[in-house]
Scaffold this motif. Structure first.
Motif, PDB file in Angstrom:
ATOM      1  N   ARG B  36       4.436  -4.228 -17.096  1.00 37.47           N
ATOM      2  CA  ARG B  36       4.664  -3.461 -15.883  1.00 37.47           C
ATOM      3  C   ARG B  36       3.390  -3.231 -15.077  1.00 37.47           C
ATOM      4  O   ARG B  36       3.317  -3.564 -13.897  1.00 37.47           O
ATOM      5  CB  ARG B  36       5.294  -2.124 -16.235  1.00 37.47           C
ATOM      6  CG  ARG B  36       5.682  -1.316 -15.001  1.00 37.47           C
ATOM      7  CD  ARG B  36       5.934   0.101 -15.385  1.00 37.47           C
ATOM      8  NE  ARG B  36       6.782   0.152 -16.552  1.00 37.47           N
ATOM      9  CZ  ARG B  36       8.006   0.682 -16.571  1.00 37.47           C
ATOM     10  NH1 ARG B  36       8.496   1.183 -15.478  1.00 37.47           N
ATOM     11  NH2 ARG B  36       8.695   0.722 -17.679  1.00 37.47           N
ATOM     12  N   LEU B  39       1.537  -6.742 -14.056  1.00 38.75           N
ATOM     13  CA  LEU B  39       2.221  -7.777 -13.285  1.00 38.75           C
ATOM     14  C   LEU B  39       3.349  -7.238 -12.413  1.00 38.75           C
ATOM     15  O   LEU B  39       3.418  -7.530 -11.219  1.00 38.75           O
ATOM     16  CB  LEU B  39       2.769  -8.835 -14.261  1.00 38.75           C
ATOM     17  CG  LEU B  39       3.372 -10.092 -13.649  1.00 38.75           C
ATOM     18  CD1 LEU B  39       2.384 -10.771 -12.733  1.00 38.75           C
ATOM     19  CD2 LEU B  39       3.803 -11.060 -14.744  1.00 38.75           C
ATOM     20  N   PHE B  40       4.237  -6.412 -12.985  1.00 40.56           N
ATOM     21  CA  PHE B  40       5.465  -6.047 -12.285  1.00 40.56           C
ATOM     22  C   PHE B  40       5.164  -5.207 -11.045  1.00 40.56           C
ATOM     23  O   PHE B  40       5.582  -5.556  -9.931  1.00 40.56           O
ATOM     24  CB  PHE B  40       6.378  -5.276 -13.241  1.00 40.56           C
ATOM     25  CG  PHE B  40       7.832  -5.276 -12.837  1.00 40.56           C
ATOM     26  CD1 PHE B  40       8.272  -5.956 -11.707  1.00 40.56           C
ATOM     27  CD2 PHE B  40       8.766  -4.591 -13.606  1.00 40.56           C
ATOM     28  CE1 PHE B  40       9.615  -5.951 -11.350  1.00 40.56           C
ATOM     29  CE2 PHE B  40      10.101  -4.582 -13.257  1.00 40.56           C
ATOM     30  CZ  PHE B  40      10.523  -5.249 -12.135  1.00 40.56           C
ATOM     31  N   THR B  41       4.421  -4.127 -11.226  1.00 42.75           N
ATOM     32  CA  THR B  41       4.139  -3.250 -10.085  1.00 42.75           C
ATOM     33  C   THR B  41       3.336  -3.969  -9.004  1.00 42.75           C
ATOM     34  O   THR B  41       3.722  -3.922  -7.830  1.00 42.75           O
ATOM     35  CB  THR B  41       3.421  -1.980 -10.586  1.00 42.75           C
ATOM     36  OG1 THR B  41       4.174  -1.441 -11.674  1.00 42.75           O
ATOM     37  CG2 THR B  41       3.324  -0.946  -9.499  1.00 42.75           C
ATOM     38  N   PRO B  42       2.229  -4.692  -9.368  1.00 33.18           N
ATOM     39  CA  PRO B  42       1.518  -5.424  -8.311  1.00 33.18           C
ATOM     40  C   PRO B  42       2.408  -6.443  -7.609  1.00 33.18           C
ATOM     41  O   PRO B  42       2.345  -6.586  -6.381  1.00 33.18           O
ATOM     42  CB  PRO B  42       0.396  -6.140  -9.074  1.00 33.18           C
ATOM     43  CG  PRO B  42       0.266  -5.450 -10.371  1.00 33.18           C
ATOM     44  CD  PRO B  42       1.557  -4.798 -10.675  1.00 33.18           C
ATOM     45  N   LEU B  43       3.253  -7.131  -8.375  1.00 30.05           N
ATOM     46  CA  LEU B  43       4.120  -8.151  -7.774  1.00 30.05           C
ATOM     47  C   LEU B  43       5.114  -7.516  -6.823  1.00 30.05           C
ATOM     48  O   LEU B  43       5.343  -8.010  -5.714  1.00 30.05           O
ATOM     49  CB  LEU B  43       4.846  -8.932  -8.878  1.00 30.05           C
ATOM     50  CG  LEU B  43       5.759 -10.066  -8.421  1.00 30.05           C
ATOM     51  CD1 LEU B  43       4.973 -11.126  -7.658  1.00 30.05           C
ATOM     52  CD2 LEU B  43       6.461 -10.712  -9.603  1.00 30.05           C
ATOM     53  N   ALA B  44       5.712  -6.393  -7.245  1.00 24.12           N
ATOM     54  CA  ALA B  44       6.688  -5.713  -6.388  1.00 24.12           C
ATOM     55  C   ALA B  44       6.033  -5.231  -5.093  1.00 24.12           C
ATOM     56  O   ALA B  44       6.584  -5.403  -4.006  1.00 24.12           O
ATOM     57  CB  ALA B  44       7.311  -4.543  -7.148  1.00 24.12           C
ATOM     58  N   LEU B  46       3.287  -6.402  -3.643  1.00 19.64           N
ATOM     59  CA  LEU B  46       2.887  -7.536  -2.820  1.00 19.64           C
ATOM     60  C   LEU B  46       4.100  -8.174  -2.156  1.00 19.64           C
ATOM     61  O   LEU B  46       4.049  -8.585  -0.997  1.00 19.64           O
ATOM     62  CB  LEU B  46       2.173  -8.555  -3.710  1.00 19.64           C
ATOM     63  CG  LEU B  46       1.168  -9.481  -3.058  1.00 19.64           C
ATOM     64  CD1 LEU B  46       0.190  -8.708  -2.209  1.00 19.64           C
ATOM     65  CD2 LEU B  46       0.414 -10.229  -4.147  1.00 19.64           C
ATOM     66  N   MET B  47       5.202  -8.254  -2.894  1.00 21.53           N
ATOM     67  CA  MET B  47       6.427  -8.813  -2.323  1.00 21.53           C
ATOM     68  C   MET B  47       6.866  -8.002  -1.117  1.00 21.53           C
ATOM     69  O   MET B  47       7.260  -8.561  -0.096  1.00 21.53           O
ATOM     70  CB  MET B  47       7.544  -8.794  -3.362  1.00 21.53           C
ATOM     71  CG  MET B  47       7.504  -9.963  -4.284  1.00 21.53           C
ATOM     72  SD  MET B  47       9.187 -10.350  -4.765  1.00 21.53           S
ATOM     73  CE  MET B  47       8.954 -11.992  -5.389  1.00 21.53           C
ATOM     74  N   GLY B  48       6.817  -6.683  -1.267  1.00 24.78           N
ATOM     75  CA  GLY B  48       7.201  -5.833  -0.146  1.00 24.78           C
ATOM     76  C   GLY B  48       6.329  -6.097   1.073  1.00 24.78           C
ATOM     77  O   GLY B  48       6.831  -6.240   2.191  1.00 24.78           O
ATOM     78  N   GLU B  49       5.017  -6.211   0.834  1.00 26.97           N
ATOM     79  CA  GLU B  49       4.098  -6.444   1.956  1.00 26.97           C
ATOM     80  C   GLU B  49       4.352  -7.787   2.617  1.00 26.97           C
ATOM     81  O   GLU B  49       4.441  -7.886   3.842  1.00 26.97           O
ATOM     82  CB  GLU B  49       2.646  -6.395   1.465  1.00 26.97           C
ATOM     83  CG  GLU B  49       2.119  -4.980   1.292  1.00 26.97           C
ATOM     84  CD  GLU B  49       0.786  -4.962   0.575  1.00 26.97           C
ATOM     85  OE1 GLU B  49      -0.028  -5.873   0.816  1.00 26.97           O
ATOM     86  OE2 GLU B  49       0.571  -4.047  -0.247  1.00 26.97           O
TER      87      GLU B  49
END
Lengths: 197, 197
Positions: B36, B39-44, B46-49
């Motif tokens: 989490r 990987l998970f939080t940074p990915l989420a 970045l995806m939003g941005e």
């Protein structure tokens, strides 16, 4: 690569997912950008929500968004059966089959001398507790049919002897399996466990 | 499948990415939940941005986070060379090679009678405009070596005749390629375009 840093960073993070490499991560990100409204925005939103809310069930270690997972919280599933699996993915596979109506216990791996994983690294003490406290009558050992999986099954069987009935998944020919493609071990196991018609 | 609806919905969306199916999407989501913080939080995030900011360059159709991409915005890249590619992925591949110092033009596909894609569905009129307005001296046709790609290259060459020098990528044996594994067409092309040592 062109584009701005955010897109490059996104590709780098996506490439860390199992099953994706740099090339497929680039394809995936381009696909997302093309399908912004239908896929990218909903996926980004959902990822944010799940990243914030996902957690392990305190009881069985299933993954969910509550401290106690749906299965542990459901009184209907307290039928005295407890299915022990290595991993959450195995639990999900059992649930997809839809045939098991009891509760689960996720070990989080198998005993492994090589990797220095002993009973305390797995959730075996918690399993022993649960067998007593949840009035479990049958423990179904649904561990993988690997050496480590079977070693772990034997260890758990020792720990739980006399506290509950112990069973394990049957071994044999998979449904739809062709003998010609099966390994020797499976054929041997299927023959040894042959049943009367 | 167990777990809550958000996790199931996330797996369903992930399974729509190219290169992932239902099984690998489940693996990816479990992997994300386990990693989490890393990987998970940074990915989420970045995806939003990126989902909010990604857009096509108004000039060349490259993907970036600004209306005019970095390459079109850079004066250094205005060297009179314009490289025509089918797709953003091709542009990225060219940029990774790092050898081309001019600007790009992304067509967004190839002419295709079967799929009813004519010149106006692609960005060919815009290409003709750019060749005039950006003082382009050389147009490099870097289209895929497929039938549709080559048909499109011929059509573009007709449109641009006399306006700029037209070149295309060389065809031949790929670097590291072994003759034994090459198709007949490549060997024929390489032989026909043989060079003096």
């Amino acid at each position: 690569m062109s584009g701005t840093r955010d897109i490059e960073a996104l590709i780098e993070l996506m490439a860390k997912l199992p099953g994706l490499g740099p090339r497929s991560a680039r394809r995936a990100v381009l696909h997302l950008i093309r399908k912004r409204a239908l896929l990218f925005t909903p996926l980004a939103d959902l990822m944010g929500e799940v990243a914030a809310s996902a957690r392990e069930c305190l009881n069985c270690a299933n993954v969910g968004t509550t401290d106690i997972c749906d299965i542990c919280a459901s009184e209907k599933r307290a039928n005295g059966q407890l299915c022990v699996v290595e991993d959450v993915a195995d639990l999900w596979a059992m649930e997809r089959a839809g045939v098991f109506k009891g509760r689960y216990h996720v070990l989080g791996g198998t005993l492994s001398a090589l990797d220095a994983i002993g009973p305390d690294e797995l959730r075996i003490p918690k399993l022993v507790d649960r067998v007593t406290s949840e009035e479990v009558t049958e423990v179904i050992l649904a561990l993988n049919a690997t050496i480590d999986g079977q070693t772990t099954a034997h260890y758990i069987a020792d720990q739980l002897e006399g506290r509950a009935e112990l069973t394990s998944l049957a071994q044999g020919v998979p449904i739809g399996g062709e003998l010609d493609y099966l390994d020797d071990g499976t054929i041997t196991a299927a023959l040894n466990a042959r049943k009367k018609l």
